[in-house]
Structures are given as C-alpha cells and as structure tokens.
Design a protein around this motif. Structure first.
Motif, PDB file in Angstrom:
ATOM      1  N   ALA A 186       3.751   6.102  -7.902  1.00 57.61           N
ATOM      2  CA  ALA A 186       2.965   7.025  -8.739  1.00 57.61           C
ATOM      3  C   ALA A 186       3.694   8.361  -8.897  1.00 57.61           C
ATOM      4  O   ALA A 186       3.711   8.954  -9.996  1.00 57.61           O
ATOM      5  CB  ALA A 186       1.590   7.229  -8.117  1.00 57.61           C
ATOM      6  N   VAL A 187       4.311   8.852  -7.823  1.00 56.48           N
ATOM      7  CA  VAL A 187       5.043  10.124  -7.889  1.00 56.48           C
ATOM      8  C   VAL A 187       6.239   9.999  -8.828  1.00 56.48           C
ATOM      9  O   VAL A 187       6.491  10.876  -9.687  1.00 56.48           O
ATOM     10  CB  VAL A 187       5.486  10.558  -6.475  1.00 56.48           C
ATOM     11  CG1 VAL A 187       6.401  11.787  -6.564  1.00 56.48           C
ATOM     12  CG2 VAL A 187       4.268  10.871  -5.613  1.00 56.48           C
ATOM     13  N   SER A 245       5.479  -1.520 -10.447  1.00 58.42           N
ATOM     14  CA  SER A 245       4.113  -1.208 -10.058  1.00 58.42           C
ATOM     15  C   SER A 245       3.192  -2.398 -10.291  1.00 58.42           C
ATOM     16  O   SER A 245       2.336  -2.708  -9.450  1.00 58.42           O
ATOM     17  CB  SER A 245       3.618   0.009 -10.845  1.00 58.42           C
ATOM     18  OG  SER A 245       2.273   0.306 -10.502  1.00 58.42           O
ATOM     19  N   GLN A 293       2.595   2.307  -3.349  1.00 60.24           N
ATOM     20  CA  GLN A 293       1.808   2.840  -4.465  1.00 60.24           C
ATOM     21  C   GLN A 293       2.014   4.331  -4.654  1.00 60.24           C
ATOM     22  O   GLN A 293       2.170   4.821  -5.787  1.00 60.24           O
ATOM     23  CB  GLN A 293       0.328   2.537  -4.232  1.00 60.24           C
ATOM     24  CG  GLN A 293      -0.016   1.062  -4.346  1.00 60.24           C
ATOM     25  CD  GLN A 293      -1.488   0.801  -4.109  1.00 60.24           C
ATOM     26  OE1 GLN A 293      -2.262   1.729  -3.897  1.00 60.24           O
ATOM     27  NE2 GLN A 293      -1.874  -0.469  -4.154  1.00 60.24           N
ATOM     28  N   THR A 294       2.034   5.073  -3.553  1.00 54.58           N
ATOM     29  CA  THR A 294       2.172   6.541  -3.662  1.00 54.58           C
ATOM     30  C   THR A 294       3.531   6.951  -4.219  1.00 54.58           C
ATOM     31  O   THR A 294       3.599   7.725  -5.205  1.00 54.58           O
ATOM     32  CB  THR A 294       1.918   7.187  -2.289  1.00 54.58           C
ATOM     33  OG1 THR A 294       0.595   6.851  -1.850  1.00 54.58           O
ATOM     34  CG2 THR A 294       2.055   8.696  -2.385  1.00 54.58           C
ATOM     35  N   PRO A 295       4.653   6.472  -3.649  1.00 52.04           N
ATOM     36  CA  PRO A 295       5.947   6.879  -4.242  1.00 52.04           C
ATOM     37  C   PRO A 295       6.123   6.398  -5.668  1.00 52.04           C
ATOM     38  O   PRO A 295       6.746   7.097  -6.483  1.00 52.04           O
ATOM     39  CB  PRO A 295       6.991   6.261  -3.306  1.00 52.04           C
ATOM     40  CG  PRO A 295       6.265   5.235  -2.528  1.00 52.04           C
ATOM     41  CD  PRO A 295       4.859   5.689  -2.420  1.00 52.04           C
ATOM     42  N   HIS A 353       0.823  -1.207   0.000  1.00 53.99           N
ATOM     43  CA  HIS A 353       0.000   0.000   0.000  1.00 53.99           C
ATOM     44  C   HIS A 353       0.857   1.258   0.000  1.00 53.99           C
ATOM     45  O   HIS A 353       0.593   2.221  -0.743  1.00 53.99           O
ATOM     46  CB  HIS A 353      -0.932  -0.017   1.210  1.00 53.99           C
ATOM     47  CG  HIS A 353      -1.823   1.190   1.283  1.00 53.99           C
ATOM     48  ND1 HIS A 353      -2.902   1.370   0.443  1.00 53.99           N
ATOM     49  CD2 HIS A 353      -1.779   2.296   2.091  1.00 53.99           C
ATOM     50  CE1 HIS A 353      -3.498   2.520   0.725  1.00 53.99           C
ATOM     51  NE2 HIS A 353      -2.840   3.096   1.731  1.00 53.99           N
ATOM     52  N   GLU A 354       1.898   1.261   0.830  1.00 52.02           N
ATOM     53  CA  GLU A 354       2.739   2.444   0.944  1.00 52.02           C
ATOM     54  C   GLU A 354       3.589   2.656  -0.301  1.00 52.02           C
ATOM     55  O   GLU A 354       4.005   3.786  -0.588  1.00 52.02           O
ATOM     56  CB  GLU A 354       3.642   2.327   2.181  1.00 52.02           C
ATOM     57  CG  GLU A 354       2.890   2.383   3.502  1.00 52.02           C
ATOM     58  CD  GLU A 354       2.146   3.707   3.673  1.00 52.02           C
ATOM     59  OE1 GLU A 354       2.680   4.762   3.268  1.00 52.02           O
ATOM     60  OE2 GLU A 354       1.018   3.687   4.206  1.00 52.02           O
TER      61      GLU A 354
END
Length: 427
Positions: free
Chosen positions: A230-231, A264, A226-228, A223-224
């Motif tokens: 995407a960035v 990803s 996914q954000t980096p 889960h964590e």
C-alpha cells in the motif's frame, strides 16, 4: 473386499476342494480295501475246501466249509475243465428278507474229487456302492462341520488380531491435517501393527507441524506484505503526479503500478486460499448458485455489452448448495470473470443449471495452458497480468464444501461444471 472376507472365501473354497478330493480318495481306497478283504476271505475258503477235498477225496464236507450262497456244478467231460477260467467277480443275488438285489463278491474255481470234476461257485456279501458312498458322505459332512467351526473360531481370532489395523485405516481415512486434535494410539498384539501405529502417528505429527508452520508463514507474509504494498502504491501515485510532463518516466511508473497491482491481487488471493483451507468461512447456508449467477450477470451487463458477448441459458433450474455467502460470491465471481476475461470479441457464454449441476461454457481465442488448470499460477501466456489463482480458489472452495469441479476444453468452448460430490452423472 477386506482381508477377512478374502480369508473367509479362500477358507470355504479350500474346504470344499479338500472334502471333494477326500471323498473321491476315500471312495477309491475304502472300496478297494473292502474288495481285497472280501477276496482274501474267499481265497481262504477256497484253500480250506481244496485241503478238505484233497484229504478226504470227497465233496461231502463242502456244506460245512462254505456259506449257503453256493453252486456246485459237475462237469460231464474232462476236457471242459481246460477251458474254464478261475476268477473273482461282482454279482447280485436276490435277498428275500430285503426284497432286493444285494451285491456279492463271488469266486469260482475247478475242483477234482474221485476222478470227477466240478465247478465250485460261492459268494460273500459286499458293501454296496450306495452304502459306501453314504458312509463317506456322512463322514465328510462331519469333518465339514468340524472345519466350519474351526474356521469360524479362526476368523474370530483373526478379527481380534486385525481389529487394530482397521482402526488405523479409519484414522488415516478421517485424518484432518487442519485439526489440532491428536489421534489416539492403537493397542495391537502384533509387532508389525505396533510398528505401523508408531510410524503412522509420527508421520501425522510431522505433517500437522509442517502444515501449521507453512500456514502461519503464509498468513504472516500475506498480512505483512499488505502495508508495504500500500505504501509503495501510494508513493508511485505521488511520483506519477510529479512526472506528468516526462512521458518516459511516466511510462516506467505505469509499469511499476501495474506490477504492484498484480502483486497485491496475488497476495490477496494467496491469503484467501489460506483462509479457505483453514475453514475460516465455516458458516454455511442454503444458497442457490443459479440465482447468484443471475445476479452477477446483471452486474456485468455493461461489460458484456462492451465486449459484445452473448449470454445464453440452455436450462435454468435452482442449483442448491450449502455454502458461506462470501464463498458463493467468490466461486461464481471467479468463474464468470474467467468466462468474460478469456472470451473473444462477439463471443458467447452458454449457461446450464439443473438441480444437480451448474455449467459455464465460453468461447475462447487464447491458448489453453497444458496440465492441470486448477494448479496454482497456471495461466495463459496471452494474459500476462493474470495471477493464475482464479481456478485454484474455485477448487479450494469446492474441496472444502462437498462440491466437485471439472474443466474440459473442446474445439470451440471452455467448460467448467460444478456438481455435488455425492451425485453421479446421469446415463
């Protein structure tokens, strides 16, 4: 075969062997004992007769010393007695009361009275073999019944002692590492079973704790990430636009973007496996996988035409399963994607669907990896962009939804088949 059944079968066989050997032993021992006892009585009679004749030098008292089964034979020649042999033997005598031949034990010996020579024969009734056998059989049957009752009592006692063992086996069989419900302790009278119970529950608690920690770590990490990811992907796209004129920098950025895409995709696959393992998709419906496969073929029609891959149905019947709709799409989607991705130009995909089996076969040109194809991160070297988690997802879906998946490789085709777990291949 359970412990109780093996013990019962062994006890019954042991009883039969012991009683058979006991019957033979009793028959020989009792027969010889009764024969020797009768022989002793006959010899006692003989000595009494010989003493009486020696004292009176007359055979008139023989009637009082022997029974009625007697024969007194006078020898006409003195030399005849020298050829006579003393013996004790078995003979049969007709009994008018029983109207049958009765077994007797007889003795014959020479006797001299008043310078005359006689042969004396007389007999005593003996127990017949049939009577002896019957008495031994009756006693054996009596002991057999006693042994059976004792064995039954022993079996009941053994069932009481081993009952906790079967409870522990049942707990092991039904243990679900994903369940938060703790297993109850089993009370046992045997020290070894108490130790087994403590060791088993300690192992279950450790496994459940480790599984929970690993599951939490996987879900949190996936889960964590996914954000980096995407960035980073967004920044790479922005850099690509700034470096459109620099081909060398653009080449490096494309490689970074492809690696990010693979990372990803792998992250989503790991998170999906974790959710499947934790029964996140618990709702099940009756789904026809043959129909799902047909719909997906229509969606991939352009891709199949571009790759010049021919699709052929050998048999097409509904294959009904209980499955979450999302998992059904994932299951068929992964199998069909593999069949297309690892196929060859102008290749073939052969489909077979019946009420108990769904099979997807595809031609291939790549090198098939060795080992278990359903293990994680097992992928062919010819497709470096693959994550190696496609068949792993398929296995996890089947494992948690009463399905069985098998893969085999022939000279021309790569075969994957789905079956119900309670189904068996037809002969």
């Amino acid at each position: 075969m359970t412990i109780g059944q093996k013990y019962r079968n062994f006890s019954f066989l042991l009883i039969v062997i012991v009683l058979t050997l006991g019957f033979i032993y009793e028959y020989i021992i009792y027969g010889n004992m009764m024969r020797h006892t009768t022989d002793d009585v006959l010899m006692e009679y003989r000595h009494s007769i010989e003493k009486s004749v020696a004292r009176t030098d007359s055979i008139l008292l023989l009637d009082r010393l022997i029974n009625r089964h007697r024969i007194l034979t006078k020898l006409t020649h003195r030399d005849s007695i020298r050829n006579f042999k003393e013996r004790i033997y078995d003979t049969t005598i007709y009994n008018p009361y029983a109207e049958s031949q009765i077994l007797f034990r007889a003795i014959q010996f020479p006797l001299q009275a008043r310078n005359e020579y006689y042969i004396v024969r007389f007999a005593l009734p003996a127990m017949e073999q049939q009577e002896l056998s019957m008495s031994i059989i009756l006693s054996s049957v009596f002991f057999f019944i006693i042994f059976i009752i004792a064995s039954f009592v022993g079996m009941r006692y053994m069932e009481r002692i081993t009952h906790p063992f079967y409870e522990l086996l049942n707990q092991m069989r039904n243990y679900d590492i994903r369940s938060s419900k703790s297993q109850p302790e089993v009370k046992a009278e045997v020290d070894e079973l108490q130790e087994f119970d403590r060791g088993l529950h300690s192992m279950m608690n450790h496994m459940h704790h480790d599984y929970g920690a690993l599951k939490e770590l996987m879900e949190y990490s996936s889960h964590e990430l996914q954000t980096p990811l995407a960035v980073i992907s967004m920044k790479v796209e922005q850099l690509s636009q700034l470096c459109e004129k620099n081909e060398e920098q653009l080449k490096y950025l494309i490689e970074i973007r492809n690696s990010l895409h693979r990372l990803s995709h792998m992250n989503r696959s790991v998170l999906l496996i974790s959710r499947i393992s934790s029964d996140h998709f618990y709702r099940q419906e009756d789904i026809n996988l043959e129909q799902v496969l047909g719909n997906m073929l229509s969606e991939h029609e352009e891709i199949l035409e571009a790759a010049q891959i021919t699709v052929e149905w050998t048999e097409r019947e509904p294959f009904e399963v209980k499955l979450h709709p999302v998992l059904a799409d994932m299951l068929i989607g992964n199998l069909l994607s593999n069949a297309i991705k690892y196929n060859m130009p102008e290749g073939r995909i052969v489909l077979h669907a019946t009420d108990d089996e769904l099979m997807i076969r595809n031609t291939y040109s790549n090198t098939i990896p060795e080992g278990d194809l359903f293990d994680r991160y097992v992928c062919t070297k010819d497709h470096k962009e693959a994550t190696g988690l496609g068949l792993t997802i398929v296995r996890e879906i089947c494992l948690h939804n009463e399905l069985e998946v098998k893969a085999c490789v022939t000279e021309k085709y790569f075969n994957v088949s789905l079956r119900h777990k309670d189904e068996h291949p037809k002969a």
